[in-house]
Motif scaffolding. Sequence first.
Motif, mmCIF file in Angstrom:
data_model
loop_
_atom_site.group_PDB
_atom_site.id
_atom_site.type_symbol
_atom_site.label_atom_id
_atom_site.label_comp_id
_atom_site.label_asym_id
_atom_site.label_seq_id
_atom_site.Cartn_x
_atom_site.Cartn_y
_atom_site.Cartn_z
ATOM 1 N N PHE A 158 29.955 60.908 -16.357
ATOM 2 C CA PHE A 158 30.395 61.816 -17.412
ATOM 3 C C PHE A 158 31.484 61.094 -18.192
ATOM 4 O O PHE A 158 32.311 60.398 -17.608
ATOM 5 C CB PHE A 158 30.929 63.112 -16.777
ATOM 6 N N PHE A 159 31.505 61.248 -19.512
ATOM 7 C CA PHE A 159 32.526 60.558 -20.300
ATOM 8 C C PHE A 159 33.128 61.462 -21.383
ATOM 9 O O PHE A 159 32.478 62.390 -21.857
ATOM 10 C CB PHE A 159 31.963 59.282 -20.947
ATOM 11 N N LEU A 160 34.352 61.174 -21.727
ATOM 12 C CA LEU A 160 35.081 61.802 -22.834
ATOM 13 C C LEU A 160 35.724 60.695 -23.636
ATOM 14 O O LEU A 160 36.241 59.734 -23.065
ATOM 15 C CB LEU A 160 36.204 62.711 -22.300
ATOM 16 N N SER A 161 35.686 60.817 -24.971
ATOM 17 C CA SER A 161 36.353 59.802 -25.776
ATOM 18 C C SER A 161 36.901 60.406 -27.058
ATOM 19 O O SER A 161 36.488 61.477 -27.486
ATOM 20 C CB SER A 161 35.404 58.637 -26.104
ATOM 21 N N ILE A 162 37.834 59.685 -27.636
ATOM 22 C CA ILE A 162 38.388 60.021 -28.936
ATOM 23 C C ILE A 162 38.432 58.739 -29.737
ATOM 24 O O ILE A 162 38.581 57.654 -29.168
ATOM 25 C CB ILE A 162 39.788 60.682 -28.793
#
Length: 166
Positions: A158-162
Amino acid sequence: MKKIIIATTMLLFINNIVMAGNDTQPSNIGFALRGGITFAPTDFYGTNINVYPTIGLSADFGISKLPFFIETGVYLTNRYIMTDSNISVLAPALISYHIQTRKNMTIQPFIGPFIAYGFDYEEADVGVRMGVGLSINKLYTNCGYDISASNGYDEDAFFLSIGYKF
């Protein structure tokens, strides 16, 4: 389920018709710098999850008069089982649909294949990446899930980025 898919499809096309005369449609080529975190397993069964930093560059290209885009990039992260130091490079090839919700805001669902390579254990991985992004002016954020198709191991992540779009 069929009604939800039909309703969603109709809303996407209505959105495109309404925004067709709007001169704030996204340009056909975009580049971004992104950073974030990846939640990846470190054991054979995928029960022990560690959090790793991710950084990368992305590019997206408009492919039609409709707001369909091809997105690719190169991301440096840490993936794969049984180690805390397997630096990996990941390259996705995604298709996304940019749904304009306000003047400078789009919601961008995406899906497509990825290939990754872990340097420490010389291990390649392929799979499917899917998720959704949100773009407001030049800022971009997304979250998603990588489904691994390699080795029979649980290497999903799972990934989150900005990021910042140039």
